[in-house]
Structures are given as C-alpha cells and as structure tokens.
Design an enzyme around this catalytic site. Structure first.
Site, mmCIF file in Angstrom:
data_model
loop_
_atom_site.group_PDB
_atom_site.id
_atom_site.type_symbol
_atom_site.label_atom_id
_atom_site.label_comp_id
_atom_site.label_asym_id
_atom_site.label_seq_id
_atom_site.Cartn_x
_atom_site.Cartn_y
_atom_site.Cartn_z
ATOM 1 N N CYS A 98 18.809 -16.579 20.315
ATOM 2 C CA CYS A 98 17.697 -17.345 19.767
ATOM 3 C C CYS A 98 18.190 -17.985 18.471
ATOM 4 O O CYS A 98 19.380 -18.236 18.321
ATOM 5 C CB CYS A 98 16.476 -16.451 19.546
ATOM 6 S SG CYS A 98 16.755 -15.102 18.396
ATOM 7 N N ARG A 99 17.313 -18.232 17.547
ATOM 8 C CA ARG A 99 17.712 -18.873 16.293
ATOM 9 C C ARG A 99 18.497 -17.915 15.401
ATOM 10 O O ARG A 99 19.593 -18.221 14.971
ATOM 11 C CB ARG A 99 16.482 -19.405 15.554
ATOM 12 C CG ARG A 99 16.824 -20.106 14.257
ATOM 13 C CD ARG A 99 15.560 -20.644 13.567
ATOM 14 N NE ARG A 99 15.894 -21.150 12.253
ATOM 15 C CZ ARG A 99 15.956 -20.413 11.154
ATOM 16 N NH1 ARG A 99 15.708 -19.118 11.205
ATOM 17 N NH2 ARG A 99 16.274 -20.943 9.999
#
Length: 89
Positions: free
Chosen positions: A50-51
């Site tokens: 993810c981020r």
C-alpha cells in the site's frame, strides 16, 4: 514478480494508483479484496503493498487468518520502494 513466483497486489485506492504503481503489480483496492475469493491456485507467493505498509499489514493479517498461511507485505509500502530508487510505472 519477474520470475513468476510472486503475485504483487497493490491495495491502494484508485486515485493513489493513478499516481503510479510498482511494475508487474495488480491493483485490488483494500476495500474490494476478499480473502475468500483470492485465487492462489497457481502457487505464487502473494505480496501485498500500500502507501506506507499499514493497510498491507492489516490485510495480510486477515488473509493469514483465513488461509492459515503467513502473508507477506512490503514494509514501508510504495513510499519505501520509491525512496530506495526502485521503478514505478
């Protein structure tokens, strides 16, 4: 991923993915990923990102609870990937 032994899944939102993703990854947003429907019949190792790594860790825990197998996630997410100078497409 290049060797065909890993399935890299980007859990970020559509807007985040529009800013770039790791080459070879597939996009399944966290809110759309259902561990029960995650087909891993081909035997590839699932690697989540993810981020920053928080969402992939949480999702990995859910997948591991369902499958009984540990799930791998990219620590630090795409932020760490970019900071290491790795490619983004």
């Amino acid at each position: 991923v290049a060797s065909g032994r890993a399935r890299l899944i980007d859990l970020r939102t559509d807007d985040e993915v529009a800013e770039g993703m790791i080459p070879g990854a597939e996009h399944i947003a966290m809110d759309r990923l259902n561990p029960k429907s995650l087909d891993n019949a081909d035997g590839r190792t699932v690697v989540l990102y993810c981020r920053s790594g928080r969402r992939s860790r949480v999702t990995g825990e859910k997948i591991a609870a369902y499958t009984g197998q540990p799930a791998i996630h990219l620590a630090g997410g795409i932020l760490a990937w970019r900071e290491a100078g790795k490619p983004v497409e």
